[in-house]
Design a protein around this motif. Sequence first.
Motif, PDB file in Angstrom:
ATOM      1  N   ASP A 188       0.888  -1.301   0.233  1.00  0.00           N
ATOM      2  CA  ASP A 188      -0.014   0.081  -0.115  1.00  0.00           C
ATOM      3  C   ASP A 188       0.664   1.195  -0.015  1.00  0.00           C
ATOM      4  O   ASP A 188       1.712   1.260   0.652  1.00  0.00           O
ATOM      5  N   LEU A 189       0.723   2.199  -0.833  1.00  0.00           N
ATOM      6  CA  LEU A 189       1.587   3.295  -1.116  1.00  0.00           C
ATOM      7  C   LEU A 189       0.864   4.639  -0.290  1.00  0.00           C
ATOM      8  O   LEU A 189       1.634   5.771  -0.363  1.00  0.00           O
ATOM      9  N   GLY A 190      -0.275   4.430   0.426  1.00  0.00           N
ATOM     10  CA  GLY A 190      -0.518   5.618   1.223  1.00  0.00           C
ATOM     11  C   GLY A 190      -1.345   6.773   0.457  1.00  0.00           C
ATOM     12  O   GLY A 190      -1.261   7.790   0.989  1.00  0.00           O
ATOM     13  N   LEU A 191      -1.858   6.281  -0.717  1.00  0.00           N
ATOM     14  CA  LEU A 191      -2.317   7.320  -1.265  1.00  0.00           C
ATOM     15  C   LEU A 191      -3.901   7.380  -1.350  1.00  0.00           C
ATOM     16  O   LEU A 191      -4.803   8.101  -1.696  1.00  0.00           O
ATOM     17  N   ALA A 192      -4.628   6.495  -0.645  1.00  0.00           N
ATOM     18  CA  ALA A 192      -6.172   6.165  -0.606  1.00  0.00           C
ATOM     19  C   ALA A 192      -6.510   7.373  -0.002  1.00  0.00           C
ATOM     20  O   ALA A 192      -6.052   8.040   0.995  1.00  0.00           O
ATOM     21  N   GLY A 193      -7.807   8.109  -0.544  1.00  0.00           N
ATOM     22  CA  GLY A 193      -8.314   9.282   0.069  1.00  0.00           C
ATOM     23  C   GLY A 193      -7.906  10.346  -0.618  1.00  0.00           C
ATOM     24  O   GLY A 193      -8.622  11.484  -0.328  1.00  0.00           O
ATOM     25  N   ARG A 194      -6.723  10.554  -1.007  1.00  0.00           N
ATOM     26  CA  ARG A 194      -6.179  11.699  -1.673  1.00  0.00           C
ATOM     27  C   ARG A 194      -6.824  12.005  -2.813  1.00  0.00           C
ATOM     28  O   ARG A 194      -7.007  11.076  -3.801  1.00  0.00           O
ATOM     29  N   ARG A 195      -6.754  13.304  -3.337  1.00  0.00           N
ATOM     30  CA  ARG A 195      -7.092  13.665  -4.667  1.00  0.00           C
ATOM     31  C   ARG A 195      -6.203  13.709  -5.717  1.00  0.00           C
ATOM     32  O   ARG A 195      -4.948  14.407  -5.226  1.00  0.00           O
ATOM     33  N   LEU A 196      -6.280  13.606  -6.810  1.00  0.00           N
ATOM     34  CA  LEU A 196      -5.398  13.799  -7.942  1.00  0.00           C
ATOM     35  C   LEU A 196      -5.537  15.151  -8.360  1.00  0.00           C
ATOM     36  O   LEU A 196      -6.412  15.460  -8.776  1.00  0.00           O
ATOM     37  N   VAL A 197      -4.613  16.035  -8.133  1.00  0.00           N
ATOM     38  CA  VAL A 197      -4.592  17.681  -8.205  1.00  0.00           C
ATOM     39  C   VAL A 197      -4.056  18.454  -9.273  1.00  0.00           C
ATOM     40  O   VAL A 197      -4.481  19.193  -9.794  1.00  0.00           O
ATOM     41  N   ARG A 198      -3.037  17.513 -10.128  1.00  0.00           N
ATOM     42  CA  ARG A 198      -2.516  18.060 -11.044  1.00  0.00           C
ATOM     43  C   ARG A 198      -1.734  16.841 -11.773  1.00  0.00           C
ATOM     44  O   ARG A 198      -1.255  16.028 -11.058  1.00  0.00           O
ATOM     45  N   VAL A 199      -1.540  17.202 -13.263  1.00  0.00           N
ATOM     46  CA  VAL A 199      -0.592  16.055 -13.903  1.00  0.00           C
ATOM     47  C   VAL A 199       0.443  17.130 -14.827  1.00  0.00           C
ATOM     48  O   VAL A 199      -0.281  17.900 -15.162  1.00  0.00           O
TER      49      VAL A 199
END
Length: 189
Positions: free
Chosen positions: A81-92
């Motif tokens: 698990d990389l610990g990104l669950a629940g976070r939003r993708l804000v920029r590419v």
Amino acid sequence: MSGVGAIILGVGVGIAAWSVFAGLTCVGARRRGARWPMAVLSGALFLAAWVVWYIRDEHPFGAAGGVEDRPDSIPRDGSIDLGLAGRRLVRVERVEADADLTLEFSGGDRVAIGPGNIAPGSAPVPGLIGERCAAATCTEEGSLEIRFTNDGRIRVSHDDDVEAWELSGADGRRVISLPGGGVARWSPR
């Protein structure tokens, strides 16, 4: 200086300060993927935009990070698990010389994906901006999967010749897919 002059000076300074914050907020809204009309509205109502961004970026009042980071936990299926669950993708971004693209999540975590390493069948990445990550895992062999709450997925296979992807956590943790397979992990600072 007369009382009227002081009032005019005070109003002028207030308008100048408001203009600076509104302009910076408008730029910030554009960097977060907002179109011009919404960016201008965010600038005009910059205090409200800041509160909304603070809440959307997983910073509950008084907490520094929002979502607990668990880079070294191993789910039952053997993935990491990389610990990104629940976070939003804000920029590419597509600006780094050695990465095809970089995904930035709320909280400051970034995932750089090497050129040509996104697997067929992955969702179009620009369409995922603003979506919340449901899970981000990698295997000990170096493959990466990021799933979003709208059922979008990004899959990256390990590469035999180069590092296929790299997670850089805002807290200092790093996970890198090694050439030929495998992962290297560094714990938070």
